[in-house]
Design an enzyme around this catalytic site. Structure first.
Site, mmCIF file in Angstrom:
data_model
loop_
_atom_site.group_PDB
_atom_site.id
_atom_site.type_symbol
_atom_site.label_atom_id
_atom_site.label_comp_id
_atom_site.label_asym_id
_atom_site.label_seq_id
_atom_site.Cartn_x
_atom_site.Cartn_y
_atom_site.Cartn_z
ATOM 1 N N ASN A 81 0.801 -1.227 0.000
ATOM 2 C CA ASN A 81 0.000 0.000 0.000
ATOM 3 C C ASN A 81 0.835 1.279 0.000
ATOM 4 O OD1 ASN A 81 -1.616 -2.094 2.148
ATOM 5 N ND2 ASN A 81 -2.554 -1.546 0.205
ATOM 6 N N VAL A 88 1.788 7.014 0.244
ATOM 7 C CA VAL A 88 0.915 6.134 1.005
ATOM 8 C C VAL A 88 -0.470 6.130 0.369
ATOM 9 C CG1 VAL A 88 -0.182 5.761 3.258
ATOM 10 C CG2 VAL A 88 2.201 6.533 3.129
ATOM 11 N N CYS A 89 -1.003 4.939 0.176
ATOM 12 C CA CYS A 89 -2.327 4.789 -0.412
ATOM 13 C C CYS A 89 -3.241 4.089 0.594
ATOM 14 C CB CYS A 89 -2.241 3.995 -1.713
ATOM 15 S SG CYS A 89 -3.832 3.824 -2.529
ATOM 16 N N ILE A 90 -3.930 4.894 1.392
ATOM 17 C CA ILE A 90 -4.956 4.365 2.295
ATOM 18 C C ILE A 90 -6.186 5.238 2.164
ATOM 19 C CG2 ILE A 90 -3.458 3.189 3.962
ATOM 20 C CD1 ILE A 90 -3.694 5.611 5.790
ATOM 21 N N HIS A 94 -7.612 9.640 0.956
ATOM 22 C CA HIS A 94 -8.237 9.922 -0.337
ATOM 23 C C HIS A 94 -9.229 11.069 -0.188
ATOM 24 C CE1 HIS A 94 -7.276 5.542 -1.663
ATOM 25 N NE2 HIS A 94 -6.219 6.327 -1.703
#
Length: 166
Positions: A81, A88-90, A94
């Site tokens: 992730n 960081v992709c959480i 978003h």
């Protein structure tokens, strides 16, 4: 006006975090800019990342808390992730509202109640429990699924490097 309100909120959060924080430390990159933070995330106990000390930057927009900050690890990371550039992709980072792809519910995405503390706790949780269903780093997700031992070795090297680099 929004920038001043955001700066006041960030100053308050910085003061609160100096009192107590679990699993991470946080401060300003530059004492004159409340919108650029450096955090060190400590690898959570009983995970592959245990013992690591991973440096990241949090960059806040002037519309904070109505828009999320961007978080990018400056320490090398190997995690499904976290993309190859350290982003960081959480869900909570978003943009707010409905997900155009239908993967996330609006309440899983950014909400103005989130703070530096809730972001860091979410990232610590993400390190402990990677989501390989929606990876930012497809290679790490594939390795985690198909070559567990190789994944563990790569993460162990990442943990070792994180400590050496600090």
């Amino acid at each position: 006006m929004a920038r001043e309100q955001a700066a006041l909120l960030l100053a308050r959060q910085l003061k609160e975090l100096k009192k107590c924080s679990m699993g991470f430390s946080a401060g300003l990159i530059d004492d004159d800019d409340l919108f650029k933070w450096e955090v060190v995330i400590y690898g959570p106990p009983d995970t592959l990342y245990e013992g690591g000390m991973f440096k990241a930057h949090l960059l806040f927009p002037k519309e904070y808390p109505h828009r999320p900050p961007k978080m990018k690890f400056v320490s090398d990371m190997w995690h499904p992730n976290i993309d190859q550039d350290g982003n960081v992709c959480i869900s909570i980072l978003h943009e707010p509202g409905d997900d155009t792809y239908g993967y996330e519910k609006a309440e899983e995405r950014w909400l103005p109640v989130h703070t530096v503390e809730t972001i860091c706790i979410s990232v610590i949780s993400m390190l402990a429990d990677p989501n390989d269903e929606s990876p930012a780093n497809v290679d790490a997700a594939k390795m985690m699924r198909e070559s567990v031992e190789e994944f563990k070795k790569k993460v162990t090297r990442t943990v070792r490097r994180s400590v050496e680099d600090l």
